[in-house]
Write an enzyme that holds these catalytic residues in place. Structure first.
Site, PDB file in Angstrom:
ATOM      1  N   ASP A 132       0.852  -1.177   0.000  1.00  0.00           N
ATOM      2  CA  ASP A 132       0.000   0.000   0.000  1.00  0.00           C
ATOM      3  C   ASP A 132       0.897   1.239   0.000  1.00  0.00           C
ATOM      4  OD1 ASP A 132      -3.000   0.866   0.514  1.00  0.00           O
ATOM      5  OD2 ASP A 132      -1.821   1.971   1.995  1.00  0.00           O
ATOM      6  N   ARG A 133       0.672   2.225   0.880  1.00  0.00           N
ATOM      7  CA  ARG A 133       1.527   3.413   0.898  1.00  0.00           C
ATOM      8  C   ARG A 133       2.984   3.030   1.126  1.00  0.00           C
ATOM      9  NH1 ARG A 133      -1.611   7.119  -1.371  1.00  0.00           N
ATOM     10  NH2 ARG A 133      -0.226   8.762  -0.613  1.00  0.00           N
ATOM     11  N   HIS A 187      -6.999  -6.912  -0.017  1.00  0.00           N
ATOM     12  CA  HIS A 187      -5.924  -5.932  -0.132  1.00  0.00           C
ATOM     13  C   HIS A 187      -4.766  -6.221   0.823  1.00  0.00           C
ATOM     14  CE1 HIS A 187      -3.921  -2.108  -0.588  1.00  0.00           C
ATOM     15  NE2 HIS A 187      -4.246  -1.698   0.629  1.00  0.00           N
ATOM     16  N   TYR A 204      -1.158  11.511   2.067  1.00  0.00           N
ATOM     17  CA  TYR A 204      -1.951  11.580   0.835  1.00  0.00           C
ATOM     18  C   TYR A 204      -1.773  12.919   0.128  1.00  0.00           C
ATOM     19  CZ  TYR A 204      -4.296   7.157   1.629  1.00  0.00           C
ATOM     20  OH  TYR A 204      -4.552   5.809   1.772  1.00  0.00           O
ATOM     21  N   HIS A 238     -10.851   8.099  -1.795  1.00  0.00           N
ATOM     22  CA  HIS A 238     -10.221   8.553  -0.554  1.00  0.00           C
ATOM     23  C   HIS A 238      -8.885   9.234  -0.810  1.00  0.00           C
ATOM     24  CE1 HIS A 238      -8.766   4.422  -1.284  1.00  0.00           C
ATOM     25  NE2 HIS A 238      -7.644   4.838  -0.747  1.00  0.00           N
ATOM     26  N   TRP A 239      -8.212   8.915  -1.940  1.00  0.00           N
ATOM     27  CA  TRP A 239      -6.976   9.627  -2.276  1.00  0.00           C
ATOM     28  C   TRP A 239      -7.227  11.132  -2.312  1.00  0.00           C
ATOM     29  CZ3 TRP A 239      -2.745   7.868  -6.098  1.00  0.00           C
ATOM     30  CH2 TRP A 239      -2.302   6.578  -5.788  1.00  0.00           C
TER      31      TRP A 239
END
Length: 291
Positions: free
Chosen positions: A104-105, A267, A204, A149-150
């Site tokens: 993910d991030r 995910h 973000y 959500h980004w």
């Protein structure tokens, strides 16, 4: 969790990172994503530690790691800054060369680490991501609908922080059955700190600005990842619904061997399918010759 591991707090030049490490053998850095803490790796790390030294930090801004003041360009929360932290951490722990796995991030941080510090990263694994610059260049209605959500979290402070902080249980619904009780409790403690919510939004905000500029600059300069790379994604997650050919997206960024495949998982692959993830990592690393 993490039987036999050491829980520490390591002071670096800009931040202090909470980190857990254990095992022996070639070094592996595991980088968590949003909103998780390093404990997301609690099912995978002990498997790897049988033959590797495993290092699991909380990224800057997350959980109990430092939360530096931001700047107008959100540079303190750029993936370049986070990658520099990770490199400094690994060197402080005595590891000049290592393998990196990011989800993910954290996958964006791992990618940036491999691009910015190619002499340190012997192997890159990216879990359920494509590069930020690539994602934004390809953004369409499907992406914006699934990953809206980004754009919400990147709105100016304190708007997103206020909305999220007023209803944490709505925004973060994963429970102890999925995460494990101790890992879930660790996350709840992190989310209970408004500074963590702000820092995650800064992550973000950096993603839509300075991180994309870094990726675009590298693309224009022809910079590519020089180490062997493994790309894995959860077949029950959003990524394959957004990108029908994930290996092709990554191929443009890799100047080395690339392995890519889906795993029967949602995910959070390290939580859903740790044994298969472990096997895929060992297969990818089989012929690496590093200390």
């Amino acid at each position: 969790m993490f039987e036999g591991f050491t829980l520490d707090r390591v002071q670096l030049s800009e931040v202090a990172l909470r980190v857990r490490y254990g095992g022996s053998g070639p070094a592996v850095l595991l980088i968590h994503g949003h909103p998780r803490t390093h404990t997301t790796w609690h099912r995978l790390a002990p498997l790897l530690a049988e033959n590797h030294t495993v290092v699991c930090p909380d990224l800057r801004g997350y959980s109990q790691s430092s939360k530096p003041e931001t700047t107008p360009d959100h540079g303190p929360y750029s993936k370049r800054a986070m990658a520099a932290d990770c490199l400094e951490l690994m060197r402080a722990l005595g590891h000049e060369t290592f393998r990196v796995v990011g989800h993910d991030r954290g996958g964006y941080v791992a990618f940036r680490l491999a691009l910015d510090h190619p002499d340190a990263v012997a192997h890159l694994t990216a879990l359920d991501v494509v590069p930020i610059g690539e994602a934004l260049a390809r953004c369409d209605a499907n992406f914006a609908t699934r990953w809206w959500h980004w754009f919400f979290r990147a709105q100016p402070a304190p708007g997103p922080e206020t909305v999220i902080g007023n209803n944490l249980s709505l925004w973060y619904q994963d429970g102890p059955d999925q995460m494990g009780q101790d890992s879930w409790e660790d996350l709840q403690r992190a989310l209970g700190d408004p500074r963590t919510i702000h820092a995650m939004c800064e992550d973000y905000r950096a993603g839509l600005g300075i991180d994309r500029r870094h990726d675009d600059t590298d693309r224009e300069a022809g910079r590519r990842v020089r180490c062997p790379t493994l790309v894995l994604w959860g077949t029950r997650g959003d990524l394959p619904q957004i990108y029908p050919d994930i290996p092709a997206v990554w191929r443009a960024w890799i100047d080395a061997d690339l392995m890519a495949r889906g795993i029967d998982s949602d995910h959070h692959i390290a939580e859903d399918a740790p044994a298969e993830l472990h096997d895929q990592l060992l297969t990818a690393w089989k012929n690496l010759d590093i200390g």
